[in-house]
Enzyme design. Structure first.
Site, short mmCIF file in Angstrom:
data_model
loop_
_atom_site.label_atom_id
_atom_site.label_comp_id
_atom_site.label_asym_id
_atom_site.label_seq_id
_atom_site.Cartn_x
_atom_site.Cartn_y
_atom_site.Cartn_z
CE LYS A 99 -3.81 2.10 2.65
NZ LYS A 99 -4.72 1.96 3.81
CB SER B 226 -8.13 3.95 2.90
OG SER B 226 -7.30 3.25 3.83
CB SER C 84 -8.51 1.01 5.71
OG SER C 84 -9.19 2.22 5.55
N1 GLN Z 1 -13.24 4.59 6.52
C1 GLN Z 1 -12.60 5.00 7.74
C2 GLN Z 1 -12.14 6.43 7.63
O1 GLN Z 1 -12.34 7.01 6.60
C3 GLN Z 1 -11.46 4.10 8.07
C4 GLN Z 1 -10.29 4.33 7.22
C5 GLN Z 1 -9.10 3.47 7.59
O2 GLN Z 1 -9.25 2.43 8.23
N2 GLN Z 1 -7.93 3.94 7.22
O3 GLN Z 1 -11.60 6.98 8.54
#
Ligand code: GLN
Length: 482
Positions: free
Chosen positions: A76, A151, A175
């Site tokens: 990532k 994400s 995410s």
């Molecule tokens: N969707 C959540 C956010 O936008 C979690 C994102 C994540 O786990 N990085 O904060």
């Protein structure tokens, strides 16, 4: 070759059936063919990958290969990679080439794995659809107009499309698990502190945790074997022995007790989603597990607490992007204030700005007690719910997401519906617990994920439970278009 798991490719390499150079070239060719459409990668580091593959083949000949030597995979784009640009999905870091490796990056290098590139993601990991990436949205290989989740949508979609057999990811509120569910792959968010955060670009430091995405639980175990462990460079990393996560995969599940939280199985769960999850749980019963109703009384407060705590920590972490030290700098600043404000106005996207504003507000004098402190107290209650629950059961199961992959653009104009995507995943981050998502069935031809939450440092048990399910079912073997 691309339909094989990491475990299978590792055996093929060991038997000399294929070389790392051949394997790496094969995956690079697939990326070249398909990624224009899918946009799972931000950067493909083909030359570096081929050089690493040649090194890996030499190392194998010299007789000191590890199970990962020569295996192509992706990171990532939140993990710093020395000499390879690391953008975190942001214009702010569009041209940032780190002078050092994240600890996770270094562990894979030491094992001889071959990183083919850096995967797409929501900007600074803020989002649930990979649509907030500065580099354009990733498409879910299961449906040309569907999001891959986020994400870590680039990593999950790349694994689902078999452009790599495995990819690293991070999970602050869901995410890893949410994109795993939406792309029909298997993902693990370890216990907070199990995997080093050094060199992993910070979003919300008390919630962020690096983890794994691959097609099988066994491959996730192989990844965690490389990633987990104490790191003196990360003060929140936990000094605790790392077991061989592949050693316990085959243990029978007889006697495993599964808790089903009442608060997660309500009328709001669609009948189609509920059916898939209940069938998966029946499969566990057939494997010898027992099921019990449990309660997580504060579950409904998780999203509210998270959307105070995560933005508060993000606003502090992102203060470092000021146009002075590194990253984007605006053109011809008039003075220092203009440099700061225009750099940040031009370098960050709208979701990131929204979080910085919410977080700065929640931390400001006069509001700190009302919002931040209150959210921390709620966080503690949520953690306590889990501590009580794990006195009664070994693992907790639920859907990973409220629905399968949604249509691109559907939620971008309404941040709150986007935030609700993480309703089942966020509380485990608040509590610091490990959790997995594994493919459990299809709804309207789209993958559905089963979430398994475990007690602290029970990654081996989660992987074992997931592996046994995958020995008995075929869901994880389905590919887009099966
Ligand atoms: N969707 C959540 C956010 O936008 C979690 C994102 C994540 O786990 N990085 O904060």
């Amino acid at each position: 070759m691309h339909d094989k798991t990491v475990a299978e490719l590792s055996r093929d390499l060991a038997r000399g059936k294929v070389s790392s150079v051949e394997l790496t070239q094969h995956f690079l060719d697939r990326i070249q063919e398909q990624d224009g459409r899918l946009k799972t990668f931000i950067t493909v580091s083909a030359e570096q990958a081929m050089a690493d593959a040649r090194e890996a083949d030499k190392r194998r000949k010299a007789g000191n290969a590890t199970p990962w030597t020569g295996i192509p995979f992706a990171h990532k784009d939140i993990f710093c990679t020395e000499g390879v640009r690391t953008t975190c999905g942001s214009k702010m870091l569009e041209n940032f080439v780190p002078p050092y490796n994240a600890t996770v990056t270094q562990h894979f290098r030491d094992a001889g794995a071959v990183c083919v590139g850096k995967t797409n993601m929501d900007e600074f990991a803020m989002g649930s659809s990979t649509e907030s990436s500065y580099f354009g949205a990733t498409t879910n290989p299961w449906g040309s107009n569907r999001v891959p989740g986020g994400s870590s949508g680039g990593s999950a979609a790349a694994v689902a499309a078999q452009l790599v057999p495995a990819a690293t990811a991070t999970d602050t509120g869901g995410s890893i698990r949410q994109p795993a569910a939406m792309c029909g792959v298997t993902g693990l968010k370890p216990t907070y502190g199990r995997v080093s955060r050094y060199g992993m670009i910070a979003f919300a430091s008390s919630l962020d945790q690096g983890g794994t995405l691959a097609r099988s639980a066994e491959d996730n175990a192989m990844m965690l074997n490389v990633m987990a462990g104490f790191d003196p460079k990360d003060s929140t990393s936990v000094d605790r022995e790392v077991p061989d996560y592949t050693a316990t995969l085959k243990e029978p599940l007889k006697g495993l007790s599964i808790g089903l939280p009442r608060e997660y199985f309500t009328d709001q769960l669609s009948p189609a989603m509920g059916k898939v999850i209940r069938e998966a749980i029946r499969e566990y019963e057939a494997l010898g597990a027992t099921v019990k109703d449990i309660s997580l009384p504060h579950a409904n407060l998780a999203i509210a607490a998270y959307y105070v705590i995560a933005p508060a920590e993000a606003s502090a972490n992102l203060a470092r992007f000021d146009g002075v030290r590194y990253g984007y700098r605006c053109q011809d600043p008039k003075d220092l204030l203009d440099l700061y404000t225009r750099t940040r106005a031009e370098g960050f996207g709208s979701e990131v700005k929204r979080r910085i504003m919410v977080g700065t507000y929640a931390l400001s004098a006069g509001y700190y007690d009302a919002y931040y402190l209150k959210a921390q107290k709620v966080r503690r209650l949520i953690q306590q719910d889990f501590i009580e629950a794990f006195k009664e059961v070994d693992v907790i199961m639920s859907p990973t997401t409220p629905s399968p992959a949604f249509v691109q653009g559907e939620k971008t104009s309404d941040p709150v519906t986007m935030y609700l995507e993480d309703i089942f995943t966020i509380s485990t981050n608040l509590a610091g617990l490990p959790a997995m998502s594994l493919p459990a069935g299809l709804v309207n031809g789209l993958p559905v994920g089963l979430q398994i939450i475990g007690n602290y440092f029970s990654e081996a048990r989660l992987l074992n439970a997931a592996h046994q399910f995958q020995q008995a079912t075929h869901w994880h073997r389905l590919t887009p278009g099966h």
